[in-house]
Design an enzyme around this catalytic site. Structure first.
Site, PDB file in Angstrom:
ATOM      1  N   CYS A 115       0.758  -1.077   0.110  1.00 16.81           N
ATOM      2  CA  CYS A 115       0.206  -0.119  -0.115  1.00 16.81           C
ATOM      3  C   CYS A 115       0.798   1.313  -0.089  1.00 16.81           C
ATOM      4  O   CYS A 115       0.437   2.286  -0.417  1.00 16.81           O
ATOM      5  CB  CYS A 115      -0.823  -0.129   1.125  1.00 16.81           C
ATOM      6  N   HIS A 254      -3.617   7.178   3.251  1.00 16.80           N
ATOM      7  CA  HIS A 254      -3.963   5.828   2.754  1.00 16.80           C
ATOM      8  C   HIS A 254      -5.135   5.718   3.151  1.00 16.80           C
ATOM      9  O   HIS A 254      -5.513   5.663   4.251  1.00 16.80           O
ATOM     10  CB  HIS A 254      -3.020   4.747   3.007  1.00 16.80           C
ATOM     11  N   ASN A 284     -10.209  -0.078  -0.107  1.00 20.70           N
ATOM     12  CA  ASN A 284      -8.674   0.083   0.095  1.00 20.70           C
ATOM     13  C   ASN A 284      -7.954  -0.323  -1.160  1.00 20.70           C
ATOM     14  O   ASN A 284      -8.304  -1.619  -1.549  1.00 20.70           O
ATOM     15  CB  ASN A 284      -8.101  -0.682   1.173  1.00 20.70           C
TER      16      ASN A 284
HETATM   17  O1  UT7 Z   1      -3.748  -1.500   3.531  1.00 19.95           O
HETATM   18  C1  UT7 Z   1      -2.916  -2.013   4.544  1.00 19.95           C
HETATM   19  C2  UT7 Z   1      -3.328  -1.770   5.848  1.00 19.95           C
HETATM   20  N1  UT7 Z   1      -4.512  -2.348   6.363  1.00 19.95           N
HETATM   21  C3  UT7 Z   1      -5.496  -1.762   7.302  1.00 19.95           C
HETATM   22  O2  UT7 Z   1      -4.910  -0.839   7.568  1.00 19.95           O
HETATM   23  C4  UT7 Z   1      -6.092  -2.486   7.718  1.00 19.95           C
HETATM   24  C5  UT7 Z   1      -6.337  -2.558   9.340  1.00 19.95           C
HETATM   25  N2  UT7 Z   1      -7.320  -2.951  10.035  1.00 19.95           N
HETATM   26  C6  UT7 Z   1      -8.436  -2.712  10.138  1.00 19.95           C
HETATM   27  O3  UT7 Z   1      -8.793  -1.653   9.227  1.00 19.95           O
HETATM   28  C7  UT7 Z   1      -9.497  -3.266  11.167  1.00 19.95           C
HETATM   29  O4  UT7 Z   1      -8.747  -3.992  12.067  1.00 19.95           O
HETATM   30  C8  UT7 Z   1     -10.549  -4.286  10.326  1.00 19.95           C
HETATM   31  C9  UT7 Z   1     -11.630  -3.463   9.538  1.00 19.95           C
HETATM   32  C10 UT7 Z   1      -9.825  -5.345   9.418  1.00 19.95           C
HETATM   33  C11 UT7 Z   1     -11.358  -4.929  11.423  1.00 19.95           C
HETATM   34  O5  UT7 Z   1     -11.958  -3.973  12.523  1.00 19.95           O
HETATM   35  P1  UT7 Z   1     -11.912  -4.272  14.125  1.00 19.95           P
HETATM   36  O6  UT7 Z   1     -12.404  -3.188  14.683  1.00 19.95           O
HETATM   37  O7  UT7 Z   1     -10.317  -4.234  14.412  1.00 19.95           O
HETATM   38  O8  UT7 Z   1     -12.640  -5.459  14.309  1.00 19.95           O
HETATM   39  P2  UT7 Z   1     -11.745  -7.152  14.840  1.00 19.95           P
HETATM   40  O9  UT7 Z   1     -11.299  -7.721  13.743  1.00 19.95           O
HETATM   41  O10 UT7 Z   1     -11.370  -6.774  16.134  1.00 19.95           O
HETATM   42  O11 UT7 Z   1     -13.197  -7.739  14.627  1.00 19.95           O
HETATM   43  C12 UT7 Z   1     -14.436  -7.420  15.547  1.00 19.95           C
HETATM   44  C13 UT7 Z   1     -15.421  -8.420  15.264  1.00 19.95           C
HETATM   45  C14 UT7 Z   1     -14.975  -9.943  15.458  1.00 19.95           C
HETATM   46  O12 UT7 Z   1     -16.126 -10.521  15.877  1.00 19.95           O
HETATM   47  P3  UT7 Z   1     -16.091 -10.966  17.542  1.00 19.95           P
HETATM   48  O13 UT7 Z   1     -14.852 -11.946  17.489  1.00 19.95           O
HETATM   49  O14 UT7 Z   1     -15.821  -9.677  18.294  1.00 19.95           O
HETATM   50  O15 UT7 Z   1     -17.395 -11.781  17.726  1.00 19.95           O
HETATM   51  C15 UT7 Z   1     -15.167 -10.250  13.728  1.00 19.95           C
HETATM   52  O16 UT7 Z   1     -15.548 -11.575  13.668  1.00 19.95           O
HETATM   53  O17 UT7 Z   1     -15.979  -8.013  13.983  1.00 19.95           O
HETATM   54  C16 UT7 Z   1     -16.213  -9.524  13.406  1.00 19.95           C
HETATM   55  N3  UT7 Z   1     -16.066  -9.233  11.928  1.00 19.95           N
HETATM   56  C17 UT7 Z   1     -17.169  -8.735  11.092  1.00 19.95           C
HETATM   57  N4  UT7 Z   1     -18.533  -8.628  11.336  1.00 19.95           N
HETATM   58  C18 UT7 Z   1     -19.348  -8.307  10.329  1.00 19.95           C
HETATM   59  C19 UT7 Z   1     -15.008  -8.915  11.072  1.00 19.95           C
HETATM   60  N5  UT7 Z   1     -15.344  -8.678   9.889  1.00 19.95           N
HETATM   61  C20 UT7 Z   1     -16.600  -8.400   9.869  1.00 19.95           C
HETATM   62  C21 UT7 Z   1     -17.463  -8.358   8.861  1.00 19.95           C
HETATM   63  N6  UT7 Z   1     -18.568  -8.019   8.973  1.00 19.95           N
HETATM   64  N7  UT7 Z   1     -17.002  -8.007   7.582  1.00 19.95           N
END
Ligand code: UT7
Length: 327
Positions: A115, A254, A284
């Protein structure tokens, strides 16, 4: 003779026609439009048609950038294609773009900085132009990441989109690229990767079965490192150029996640209304992200001649970069 400075003389971007909305994704995986919008800020993204490759998007963006610089493809001396999703391992995406746009005079190579590729590419172009080695350098940030997404994995498939952005870098007597910072930390390589299909784990029935050809990301870990990495890179780039934060009229971050962007602006004490956002439309787009955002910010009149702007980026590697440009 070496030039004191380089700058961006032309910009262009291209995205595929097909729009994939959050509602469409609701039918594919267990997710909701509400979750995606509130956790990421994304509403829709563009997905390339089957049979097309990153070089097609890259070439379309390149033609626009060259024309907006008032040049012809034959004026380009060097093509740097920043991508981690080339059409194929070889030849390079840059050579395929060269052939598609008819830039016969150019040398061409790929640069892999995920990225952060566009900022890495501009930094490399800046050095070549300032050294006097090349006059007109085309930097293309392009990724067709949809080809590497597991469309059953809700934690990644909602985040990414395809696209390309391009810039022509030339010497400038005033303004231009005032400073750049690029950095990396391979100790975090495991957090964001496509493990299969390379020299270590060549394509096999087993790598396909275990889905190693798809992008894997430890989202929350990357999130925290992205906030710190981008904010620190911006502070260093501002310091190196002798620019105060309040002189900056636009921040082009980004476009990975609205919450990351908000946290970076907060950490820097940078006003949110000066931050350019288009991730709601494209998600992204990896190496294309900052390039498309910069291009749209200029098109929308958010950047004027003489303005000081900052780009900030972060990605797999881990890698990061920031650049101060006077328009
Ligand atoms: O370009 C390269 C750099 N990349 C990035 O900068 C991405 C960085 N990361 C992020 O943007 C975020 O970490 C995400 C958007 C990927 C995830 O957000 P988060 O607030 O960190 O959520 P999480 O991974 O801690 O997940 C929270 C909950 C989980 O459920 P439980 O375990 O709390 O029951 C996930 O299973 O959200 C769930 N979850 C979803 N729910 C509905 C994960 N993806 C989804 C989804 N829809 N698409």
């Amino acid at each position: 003779m070496s030039s004191p400075r380089s700058g961006i003389a032309g910009l262009g971007f291209a995205v595929p026609e097909r729009v994939l909305t959050n509602r469409d994704l609701e039918k594919m995986v267990e997710t909701t439009d509400e979750w995606i919008r509130t956790r990421t800020g994304i509403s829709e993204r563009r997905i390339a048609a089957p049979g097309t490759g990153t070089s097609d998007l890259g070439a379309a963006a390149a033609i626009k950038a060259i024309s907006s610089a008032g040049l012809k493809p034959s004026d380009i001396d060097l093509i740097i294609a920043a991508t981690t999703t080339p059409d194929m391992p070889l030849p390079s995406c840059a050579c395929l773009i060269q052939q598609k746009i008819g830039a016969q005079q150019a040398a061409a190579f790929d640069l892999a900085a995920a990225c952060a590729g566009f900022v890495y590419g501009l930094t490399t172009a800046d050095s070549f132009v300032r050294s006097g080695a090349y006059r007109n350098v085309l930097v293309v940030g392009a990724d067709q990441i949809s080809s590497f997404i597991d469309w059953t994995d809700r934690s990644t498939c909602v985040l990414f989109g395809d696209g390309a952005g391009a810039a022509v870098v030339r010497s400038r007597s005033e303004g231009g690229i005032l400073s750049s910072v690029i950095g990396s930390d391979g100790a975090h390589a495991e957090l964001l990767k496509i493990a299969g299909g390379g020299s270590c784990r060549p394509a096999s029935a087993e790598t396909l079965e275990s889905k190693q050809h798809f992008l894997y990301m430890s989202g929350s870990e990357v999130f925290k490192l992205a906030v710190r990495g981008m904010a620190d890179a911006v502070s260093t780039a501002l310091e190196r150029s002798g620019t105060r934060m309040d002189e900056v009229t636009c921040l082009i971050p980004h476009q990975a996640n609205q919450r990351i962007i908000d946290a970076v602006s907060e950490r820097l004490g940078f006003p949110k209304e000066k931050v350019f956002i288009n991730l709601d439309k494209y998600g992204n787009t990896s190496a294309a992200s900052c390039a498309i955002a910069l291009c749209e910010a200029v098109e929308q009149g958010r950047i004027h001649k003489g303005d000081k702007i900052v780009m900030a980026t972060f990605g797999a590697g881990l890698v990061w970069g920031a650049m101060v440009i006077q328009w």
